[in-house]
Design a protein around this motif. Structure first.
Motif, PDB file in Angstrom:
ATOM      1  N   ILE A  24      -3.145   2.629  -6.985  1.00 51.22           N
ATOM      2  CA  ILE A  24      -1.902   1.509  -7.087  1.00 51.22           C
ATOM      3  C   ILE A  24      -1.664   1.508  -6.126  1.00 51.22           C
ATOM      4  N   PHE A  25      -0.880   3.042  -5.899  1.00 51.04           N
ATOM      5  CA  PHE A  25       0.333   3.305  -4.667  1.00 51.04           C
ATOM      6  C   PHE A  25      -0.451   3.177  -3.172  1.00 51.04           C
ATOM      7  N   VAL A  26      -1.771   3.727  -3.089  1.00 52.88           N
ATOM      8  CA  VAL A  26      -1.885   3.572  -1.219  1.00 52.88           C
ATOM      9  C   VAL A  26      -2.394   1.967  -1.712  1.00 52.88           C
ATOM     10  N   THR A  27      -3.056   1.106  -2.169  1.00 58.95           N
ATOM     11  CA  THR A  27      -3.221  -0.010  -2.409  1.00 58.95           C
ATOM     12  C   THR A  27      -1.777  -0.581  -2.122  1.00 58.95           C
ATOM     13  N   VAL A  28      -0.867  -0.638  -2.515  1.00 55.61           N
ATOM     14  CA  VAL A  28       0.248  -1.398  -1.830  1.00 55.61           C
ATOM     15  C   VAL A  28       1.221  -0.454  -0.802  1.00 55.61           C
ATOM     16  N   VAL A  29       1.154   0.940  -0.661  1.00 60.79           N
ATOM     17  CA  VAL A  29       1.064   0.612   0.896  1.00 60.79           C
ATOM     18  C   VAL A  29       0.480   0.111   2.352  1.00 60.79           C
ATOM     19  N   ALA A  30      -0.441   0.185   1.797  1.00 63.39           N
ATOM     20  CA  ALA A  30      -1.837  -0.834   2.557  1.00 63.39           C
ATOM     21  C   ALA A  30      -1.292  -1.975   2.719  1.00 63.39           C
ATOM     22  N   SER A  31      -1.455  -2.416   2.125  1.00 66.43           N
ATOM     23  CA  SER A  31      -1.101  -4.070   1.798  1.00 66.43           C
ATOM     24  C   SER A  31       0.088  -4.888   2.339  1.00 66.43           C
ATOM     25  N   MET A  32       1.357  -3.410   2.592  1.00 62.77           N
ATOM     26  CA  MET A  32       3.167  -3.492   2.981  1.00 62.77           C
ATOM     27  C   MET A  32       2.299  -3.721   4.739  1.00 62.77           C
TER      28      MET A  32
END
Length: 198
Positions: A24-32
């Motif tokens: 979840i953290f990697v997905t959020v950071v990649a989206s940002m």
């Protein structure tokens, strides 16, 4: 001896919880990061468009000021300005006589638009715009003069016709990073006062 019925409390995360939270953290950071990168690209495009609009405005104001303060010169006074081309829809030169008697010539050379000014004390040539990034597409540029021949001949009667100059051009900005930003431009200018009594 250890009692097998004693229950130990778990104070940590399971491996599955760690993997899910990391995903979840990697997905959020990649989206940002993707949104940030997209915002930077839009900002660069807007900045390039703003710069090409500013260059276009500066060029148009320079040419407009000279046309409005003078009158169209229908005679060729320099090799760079051939007034016989006014009948041509792709004419790239324009000759102007100022109220003070100076002669001006807008012309292309080496992909750059120049202004040549002849005064009683001599002649001066300078680029209309000096920018390595901003340019005028010479193949699309045209000064269209109407009427294409002198409407106010030296002999009477002097017709009251005010010549119009239409500028059609494509202006480009090449920042070396993005695809060149282009603007298609067209405007028609008339002299404020046309001297019909040569």
């Amino acid at each position: 001896m250890v009692n097998s019925n004693t229950k130990f409390s778990q104070n940590g995360f399971t491996l599955v919880e760690i993997i899910v939270s990391t995903a979840i953290f990697v997905t959020v950071v990649a989206s940002m990061l993707a949104i940030f990168n997209y915002t930077l690209q839009i900002n660069r495009r807007v900045q390039a468009l703003r710069e090409v609009v500013q260059g276009t405005r500066t060029f148009a104001e320079t040419v407009t000021r000279e046309i409005r303060n003078g009158r169209i010169d229908y005679s060729s006074w320099t090799s760079e300005c051939d007034a016989s081309n006014y009948t041509n829809g792709s004419n790239k030169t324009l000759s102007i006589l100022t109220k003070s008697g100076d002669k001006l010539c807008f012309y292309f050379e080496g992909g750059q638009m120049y202004l040549k000014k002849q005064t009683p004390s001599g002649s001066i040539t300078a680029p209309v715009l000096s920018s390595e990034r901003f340019g005028i597409n010479e193949s699309t540029f045209a000064f269209i003069v109407q009427p294409s021949t002198d409407p106010n001949p030296d002999t009477a009667p002097y017709p009251l016709i005010q010549p119009l100059v239409t500028i059609a051009a494509e202006f480009t900005l090449n920042d070396g990073v993005n695809t060149p930003t282009t603007i298609n431009y067209q405007t028609t200018i008339s002299t404020d006062v046309y001297d019909t009594q040569k």
